[in-house]
Design a protein around this motif. Structure first.
Motif, PDB file in Angstrom:
ATOM      1  N   VAL A 104      -0.472  13.640   2.443  1.00  0.00           N
ATOM      2  CA  VAL A 104      -1.320  14.144   3.651  1.00  0.00           C
ATOM      3  C   VAL A 104      -1.485  15.568   4.141  1.00  0.00           C
ATOM      4  CG1 VAL A 104      -1.364  14.390   6.590  1.00  0.00           C
ATOM      5  CG2 VAL A 104      -0.783  11.940   5.438  1.00  0.00           C
ATOM      6  N   CYS A 105      -0.022  15.999   3.394  1.00  0.00           N
ATOM      7  CA  CYS A 105      -0.298  17.333   3.498  1.00  0.00           C
ATOM      8  C   CYS A 105      -0.912  17.891   2.202  1.00  0.00           C
ATOM      9  CB  CYS A 105       1.492  18.189   3.106  1.00  0.00           C
ATOM     10  SG  CYS A 105       2.026  17.913   4.782  1.00  0.00           S
ATOM     11  N   ALA A 106      -1.231  17.425   1.543  1.00  0.00           N
ATOM     12  CA  ALA A 106      -1.764  18.334   0.372  1.00  0.00           C
ATOM     13  C   ALA A 106      -3.743  17.704   0.499  1.00  0.00           C
ATOM     14  CB  ALA A 106      -1.754  17.120  -1.327  1.00  0.00           C
ATOM     15  N   LEU A 107      -4.089  17.313   1.827  1.00  0.00           N
ATOM     16  CA  LEU A 107      -5.495  17.091   1.640  1.00  0.00           C
ATOM     17  C   LEU A 107      -5.702  18.211   2.463  1.00  0.00           C
ATOM     18  CD1 LEU A 107      -4.877  13.984   4.156  1.00  0.00           C
ATOM     19  CD2 LEU A 107      -6.590  14.112   1.620  1.00  0.00           C
ATOM     20  N   PRO A 108      -6.954  19.010   2.169  1.00  0.00           N
ATOM     21  CA  PRO A 108      -7.807  20.488   3.179  1.00  0.00           C
ATOM     22  C   PRO A 108      -7.846  20.291   4.131  1.00  0.00           C
ATOM     23  CG  PRO A 108      -9.028  18.942   1.593  1.00  0.00           C
ATOM     24  CD  PRO A 108      -8.254  18.567   1.805  1.00  0.00           C
ATOM     25  N   ASN A 154       0.637  14.299  16.366  1.00  0.00           N
ATOM     26  CA  ASN A 154       0.497  13.016  16.196  1.00  0.00           C
ATOM     27  C   ASN A 154      -0.680  12.565  15.157  1.00  0.00           C
ATOM     28  OD1 ASN A 154       2.196  12.213  18.415  1.00  0.00           O
ATOM     29  ND2 ASN A 154       0.806  13.152  20.157  1.00  0.00           N
ATOM     30  N   GLN A 155      -1.832  13.907  15.481  1.00  0.00           N
ATOM     31  CA  GLN A 155      -2.999  12.776  14.055  1.00  0.00           C
ATOM     32  C   GLN A 155      -1.902  13.219  12.281  1.00  0.00           C
ATOM     33  OE1 GLN A 155      -4.913  17.275  14.871  1.00  0.00           O
ATOM     34  NE2 GLN A 155      -5.928  16.406  16.262  1.00  0.00           N
ATOM     35  N   TYR A 156      -0.893  13.754  12.062  1.00  0.00           N
ATOM     36  CA  TYR A 156      -0.879  13.632  10.700  1.00  0.00           C
ATOM     37  C   TYR A 156       0.259  12.690  10.862  1.00  0.00           C
ATOM     38  CZ  TYR A 156       3.341  14.743   8.243  1.00  0.00           C
ATOM     39  OH  TYR A 156       4.815  15.189   7.472  1.00  0.00           O
ATOM     40  N   GLY A 157       0.915  12.204  11.964  1.00  0.00           N
ATOM     41  CA  GLY A 157       1.469  10.788  12.250  1.00  0.00           C
ATOM     42  C   GLY A 157       1.274  10.343  11.766  1.00  0.00           C
ATOM     43  N   ALA A 158      -0.395   9.916  12.078  1.00  0.00           N
ATOM     44  CA  ALA A 158      -1.164   8.533  12.205  1.00  0.00           C
ATOM     45  C   ALA A 158      -2.132   8.275  10.638  1.00  0.00           C
ATOM     46  CB  ALA A 158      -2.980   8.476  13.344  1.00  0.00           C
ATOM     47  N   LEU A 159      -2.106   9.449  10.349  1.00  0.00           N
ATOM     48  CA  LEU A 159      -2.954   9.297   8.769  1.00  0.00           C
ATOM     49  C   LEU A 159      -1.386   9.253   7.880  1.00  0.00           C
ATOM     50  CD1 LEU A 159      -4.835  13.205   8.295  1.00  0.00           C
ATOM     51  CD2 LEU A 159      -5.281  10.533   8.599  1.00  0.00           C
ATOM     52  N   VAL A 160      -0.116   8.982   8.186  1.00  0.00           N
ATOM     53  CA  VAL A 160       1.396   9.234   7.472  1.00  0.00           C
ATOM     54  C   VAL A 160       0.923   7.727   7.848  1.00  0.00           C
ATOM     55  CG1 VAL A 160       3.655   8.951   7.190  1.00  0.00           C
ATOM     56  CG2 VAL A 160       2.361  11.599   7.300  1.00  0.00           C
ATOM     57  N   SER A 161       0.646   7.397   8.457  1.00  0.00           N
ATOM     58  CA  SER A 161       0.713   5.893   8.657  1.00  0.00           C
ATOM     59  C   SER A 161      -0.135   4.839   7.970  1.00  0.00           C
ATOM     60  CB  SER A 161       0.750   5.140  10.118  1.00  0.00           C
ATOM     61  OG  SER A 161       0.950   3.939  10.427  1.00  0.00           O
ATOM     62  N   TYR A 162      -1.183   5.771   7.629  1.00  0.00           N
ATOM     63  CA  TYR A 162      -2.566   5.562   6.785  1.00  0.00           C
ATOM     64  C   TYR A 162      -2.056   5.366   5.702  1.00  0.00           C
ATOM     65  CZ  TYR A 162      -7.150   4.696   6.396  1.00  0.00           C
ATOM     66  OH  TYR A 162      -8.429   4.121   4.949  1.00  0.00           O
ATOM     67  N   ALA A 163      -1.549   6.278   5.153  1.00  0.00           N
ATOM     68  CA  ALA A 163      -0.957   6.651   3.564  1.00  0.00           C
ATOM     69  C   ALA A 163       0.152   5.873   3.529  1.00  0.00           C
ATOM     70  CB  ALA A 163      -0.677   8.291   3.392  1.00  0.00           C
ATOM     71  N   PHE A 164       0.799   5.150   4.295  1.00  0.00           N
ATOM     72  CA  PHE A 164       1.681   4.383   3.667  1.00  0.00           C
ATOM     73  C   PHE A 164       1.023   3.220   3.597  1.00  0.00           C
ATOM     74  CE2 PHE A 164       5.654   1.280   4.946  1.00  0.00           C
ATOM     75  CZ  PHE A 164       6.387   1.982   4.594  1.00  0.00           C
ATOM     76  N   ASN A 165      -0.014   2.854   4.168  1.00  0.00           N
ATOM     77  CA  ASN A 165      -0.725   1.816   4.232  1.00  0.00           C
ATOM     78  C   ASN A 165      -1.829   1.108   3.218  1.00  0.00           C
ATOM     79  OD1 ASN A 165      -3.061  -0.232   5.414  1.00  0.00           O
ATOM     80  ND2 ASN A 165      -1.021  -0.982   5.516  1.00  0.00           N
ATOM     81  N   THR A 166      -2.400   2.540   2.962  1.00  0.00           N
ATOM     82  CA  THR A 166      -3.122   2.610   1.931  1.00  0.00           C
ATOM     83  C   THR A 166      -2.670   2.648   0.814  1.00  0.00           C
ATOM     84  OG1 THR A 166      -4.264   4.538   2.735  1.00  0.00           O
ATOM     85  CG2 THR A 166      -5.209   2.307   4.035  1.00  0.00           C
ATOM     86  N   GLY A 167      -2.093   3.439   0.289  1.00  0.00           N
ATOM     87  CA  GLY A 167      -1.824   4.621  -0.448  1.00  0.00           C
ATOM     88  C   GLY A 167      -2.277   6.049  -0.454  1.00  0.00           C
ATOM     89  N   CYS A 168      -2.108   6.974  -1.605  1.00  0.00           N
ATOM     90  CA  CYS A 168      -2.659   7.710  -1.317  1.00  0.00           C
ATOM     91  C   CYS A 168      -4.172   8.338  -1.844  1.00  0.00           C
ATOM     92  CB  CYS A 168      -1.391   8.950  -2.145  1.00  0.00           C
ATOM     93  SG  CYS A 168       0.032   9.154  -2.017  1.00  0.00           S
ATOM     94  N   GLY A 184      -6.049   6.071  -1.500  1.00  0.00           N
ATOM     95  CA  GLY A 184      -7.062   5.452   0.346  1.00  0.00           C
ATOM     96  C   GLY A 184      -6.886   6.112   1.641  1.00  0.00           C
ATOM     97  N   LEU A 185      -5.984   6.987   1.093  1.00  0.00           N
ATOM     98  CA  LEU A 185      -5.952   8.150   2.078  1.00  0.00           C
ATOM     99  C   LEU A 185      -7.114   9.459   2.090  1.00  0.00           C
ATOM    100  CD1 LEU A 185      -4.256   9.747   4.679  1.00  0.00           C
ATOM    101  CD2 LEU A 185      -2.906  10.940   2.804  1.00  0.00           C
ATOM    102  N   GLN A 186      -7.132   9.645   0.154  1.00  0.00           N
ATOM    103  CA  GLN A 186      -8.285  10.815   0.369  1.00  0.00           C
ATOM    104  C   GLN A 186      -9.571  10.127   0.541  1.00  0.00           C
ATOM    105  OE1 GLN A 186      -6.132  11.354  -3.865  1.00  0.00           O
ATOM    106  NE2 GLN A 186      -4.684  13.025  -2.883  1.00  0.00           N
ATOM    107  N   GLN A 187      -9.368   9.130  -0.247  1.00  0.00           N
ATOM    108  CA  GLN A 187     -11.106   8.790  -0.004  1.00  0.00           C
ATOM    109  C   GLN A 187     -11.068   9.100   1.343  1.00  0.00           C
ATOM    110  OE1 GLN A 187     -10.930   4.716  -2.075  1.00  0.00           O
ATOM    111  NE2 GLN A 187     -13.334   4.512  -1.859  1.00  0.00           N
ATOM    112  N   ALA A 188     -10.775   7.772   2.510  1.00  0.00           N
ATOM    113  CA  ALA A 188     -11.268   7.738   3.721  1.00  0.00           C
ATOM    114  C   ALA A 188     -11.325   8.717   4.005  1.00  0.00           C
ATOM    115  CB  ALA A 188      -9.702   7.233   4.202  1.00  0.00           C
TER     116      ALA A 188
END
Length: 173
Positions: A93-97, A105-119, A121-125
């Motif tokens: 998450v911290c590597a995103l622009p 809370n935005q950060y936490g939601a993205l950490v959960s998303y990354a945990f679920n989809t992988g890095c 998936g996070l970057q792509q979305a």
């Protein structure tokens, strides 16, 4: 049958052995709770996609630490393992622009998303929205993003709710 998507995300995140005293970037207790509730806890080993897994979706094959975990584990041990696992996803998450501009809370939601989809998936979305600092579009888009034909609807709604919850605390990136 409960299927933990965490194993998939651990495949997407390269298996990196983390040192014992790893400092986390600071996913909140609400984030850890969201992830642990979504993943569910198993005290004994189980298999996902041929990988020995324990706790809250911890893939000990990818992490190369199966020999160091004596099953059954307690919920507290599972939480400790989960928090160590989160380090890599927090780094994603911290590597995103513009990640430093996310609130906690935005950060936490993205950490959960990354945990679920992988890095990946996070970057792509979310790289586009992060580049343009359109954080509101992330919060509003979470409920319909990568839901695996509805399987993850509840998790995505919870991530969106966390993401949309105002706070003055920043991400820590």
């Amino acid at each position: 049958m409960k299927f933990s998507i965490a194993a998939i995300s651990l495949f997407a995140l390269s298996a990196v052995a983390l040192p014992a005293g790893v400092v986390r970037r600071g996913a909140s207790a609400a984030t850890v709770s969201l992830i642990s509730d979504a993943e569910g806890f198993r005290a004994d080993y189980y298999e996902i996609m041929g990988h020995k897994t324990i706790g809250y979706g911890h893939d000990c094959v990818a992490r190369k630490d199966c020999d160091g975990i004596q099953a059954p584990i307690t919920d507290a041990q599972g939480t400790e393992i989960l928090q160590k696992d989160l380090v890599g996803f927090e780094q994603c998450v911290c590597a995103l622009p513009n990640a430093k501009d996310l609130n906690a809370n935005q950060y936490g939601a993205l950490v959960s998303y990354a945990f679920n989809t992988g890095c990946g998936g996070l970057q792509q979305a979310w790289t586009g929205a992060m580049t343009s600092k359109n954080f509101d579009s992330i919060c509003s888009g979470l409920p319909t993003t990568n839901t695996i034909n509805g399987l993850l609807d509840n998790r995505r709604r919870k991530e969106a709710a966390l993401c949309s919850t105002p706070t003055t605390q920043m991400s820590g990136c």
